[in-house]
Design a protein around this motif. Structure first.
Motif, PDB file in Angstrom:
ATOM      1  N   LYS A 183     -31.842  23.160  41.043  1.00  0.00           N
ATOM      2  CA  LYS A 183     -31.613  22.714  42.418  1.00  0.00           C
ATOM      3  C   LYS A 183     -30.267  23.192  42.950  1.00  0.00           C
ATOM      4  O   LYS A 183     -30.138  23.546  44.124  1.00  0.00           O
ATOM      5  CB  LYS A 183     -31.682  21.182  42.483  1.00  0.00           C
ATOM      6  N   TYR A 195     -30.433  27.349  43.087  1.00  0.00           N
ATOM      7  CA  TYR A 195     -31.349  27.942  44.068  1.00  0.00           C
ATOM      8  C   TYR A 195     -31.715  26.881  45.098  1.00  0.00           C
ATOM      9  O   TYR A 195     -32.803  26.283  45.046  1.00  0.00           O
ATOM     10  CB  TYR A 195     -32.600  28.472  43.366  1.00  0.00           C
ATOM     11  N   PRO A 196     -30.829  26.628  46.036  1.00  0.00           N
ATOM     12  CA  PRO A 196     -31.063  25.518  46.986  1.00  0.00           C
ATOM     13  C   PRO A 196     -32.146  25.784  48.015  1.00  0.00           C
ATOM     14  O   PRO A 196     -32.686  24.836  48.597  1.00  0.00           O
ATOM     15  CB  PRO A 196     -29.693  25.348  47.656  1.00  0.00           C
ATOM     16  N   THR A 197     -32.494  27.050  48.269  1.00  0.00           N
ATOM     17  CA  THR A 197     -33.488  27.358  49.299  1.00  0.00           C
ATOM     18  C   THR A 197     -34.704  28.037  48.671  1.00  0.00           C
ATOM     19  O   THR A 197     -34.632  28.578  47.554  1.00  0.00           O
ATOM     20  CB  THR A 197     -32.898  28.282  50.381  1.00  0.00           C
ATOM     21  N   ASP A 198     -35.796  28.039  49.423  1.00  0.00           N
ATOM     22  CA  ASP A 198     -37.013  28.691  48.947  1.00  0.00           C
ATOM     23  C   ASP A 198     -36.817  30.193  48.781  1.00  0.00           C
ATOM     24  O   ASP A 198     -37.398  30.815  47.885  1.00  0.00           O
ATOM     25  CB  ASP A 198     -38.171  28.421  49.916  1.00  0.00           C
ATOM     26  N   GLN A 199     -35.988  30.774  49.632  1.00  0.00           N
ATOM     27  CA  GLN A 199     -35.747  32.214  49.538  1.00  0.00           C
ATOM     28  C   GLN A 199     -34.992  32.563  48.250  1.00  0.00           C
ATOM     29  O   GLN A 199     -35.258  33.598  47.623  1.00  0.00           O
ATOM     30  CB  GLN A 199     -34.949  32.685  50.756  1.00  0.00           C
ATOM     31  N   ASP A 200     -34.086  31.700  47.839  1.00  0.00           N
ATOM     32  CA  ASP A 200     -33.365  31.921  46.588  1.00  0.00           C
ATOM     33  C   ASP A 200     -34.323  31.911  45.401  1.00  0.00           C
ATOM     34  O   ASP A 200     -34.222  32.751  44.501  1.00  0.00           O
ATOM     35  CB  ASP A 200     -32.290  30.842  46.395  1.00  0.00           C
ATOM     36  N   THR A 235     -42.036  27.570  43.403  1.00  0.00           N
ATOM     37  CA  THR A 235     -41.318  26.342  43.736  1.00  0.00           C
ATOM     38  C   THR A 235     -40.371  26.027  42.589  1.00  0.00           C
ATOM     39  O   THR A 235     -40.455  26.630  41.512  1.00  0.00           O
ATOM     40  CB  THR A 235     -42.288  25.170  43.947  1.00  0.00           C
TER      41      THR A 235
END
Length: 304
Positions: free
Chosen positions: A41, A44-49, A76
């Protein structure tokens, strides 16, 4: 049954003796599961990460070292955890069970304590049964603590339960395999090595099978590790692959019980080879010229 007499007493003894080791193993694996969840978490805080790093999951090296890659086409956090990090936690659970069973079966026989215990009102199958029940308690505690730890970080509770149950199922498989190996050899180190070799072979077979076809091939299903990974945690959850783990563990354990009843206490089915010192002593007892031992030519002319 007489063969299982005093099993509860031996189970209590095992749990008392492992009151530090087992909680350390169980909490260590549970906390590492929670750590990976929190670390992902933060990293990689974003879905793109997640999408950027997940592209590596489809490479041959990642498939070999991690798993079949379910959900990596639309990754995910949950799917990334299950596919990229769960395998190492599964191996840790398997090692926990290997060491546990060796410690409470073959190591006890090697030290002579099992023979003393069986001299009392204790059934022939009680030590092995108590060891397997100890493993069952440890794996159950792993499921409970790991599920609570992972769900506490915000992961889906049902998926967390399935993931940790896969850890426990693999652990029980290797508990049964180790119980069988402990009947083959009469030394704890050899039993540990044989069980670890089976774990390494399962890892290799699973990796080659996953490389052969997308999401695994028929070869993958020959590995107990694949049965836990094929639950498709957090992507397309299914429990039925774990029935293979339960059935295989039961079949192997039956074989271990059969061998327990057919061998002497303290002995293994495969007799160890004599070392040089023991061969020299064997020649001394018989005759350096009549003994067929390979140590006779070395020992002739220098007896002490």
């Amino acid at each position: 049954m007489r063969a299982l007499r005093a099993t509860p007493a031996l189970l209590r003894l095992n749990l008392r003796r492992d009151r530090i080791k087992l909680p350390a193993w169980v909490l260590g694996i549970a906390l590492m599961t929670m750590y990976f969840g929190n670390a992902l978490k933060l990293a990689y805080p974003t879905d793109q990460d997640i999408a950027n790093v997940a592209s590596f999951a489809n490479s041959p090296a990642a498939i070999m070292m991690s798993g079949p890659g379910y959900g990596m086409d639309n990754p995910t956090l949950e799917a990334f955890l299950a596919n990229q990090y769960a395998l190492y936690l599964m191996v840790a659970a398997a090692l926990m069970n290997i060491l546990l069973i060796v410690r409470h079966t073959r190591l006890e026989e090697e030290g002579g304590r099992t023979e003393l215990i069986l001299a009392g009102v204790v059934g022939r199958f009680a030590p092995l049964t108590a060891a397997m029940l100890t493993a069952l308690v440890a794996n159950t505690a792993l499921v409970v603590s790991g599920t609570l730890a992972l769900a506490g970080t915000g992961f889906d509770a049902a998926g967390s339960l399935l993931l940790l149950t896969g850890f426990a199922a693999l652990g029980m498989v290797f508990a049964a395999i180790t119980a069988l190996m402990c009947q083959v050899t009469e030394h704890a180190r050899a039993a540990t090595g044989l069980a670890a070799a089976v774990l390494g072979a399962a890892f290799l077979i699973r990796g080659i099978g996953d490389l052969t076809a997308e999401h695994g091939s028929a070869l993958s299903w020959l590995s107990p590790i694949a049965w836990s990974q094929q639950t498709r945690v957090f992507v397309d959850p299914r429990w039925w692959p774990l029935t293979l783990s339960v059935g295989f563990a039961g079949a192997v354990l039956v074989g271990a019980y059969i061998l327990v009843g057919r061998r002497d206490v303290g002995a293994g089915l495969v007799a160890p080879r004599l070392g040089l010192r023991k061969r020299l002593r064997h020649c001394r007892i018989r005759s350096p010229w009549r003994c067929g031992c390979s140590a006779a030519p070395l020992s002739a002319g220098r007896w002490d």
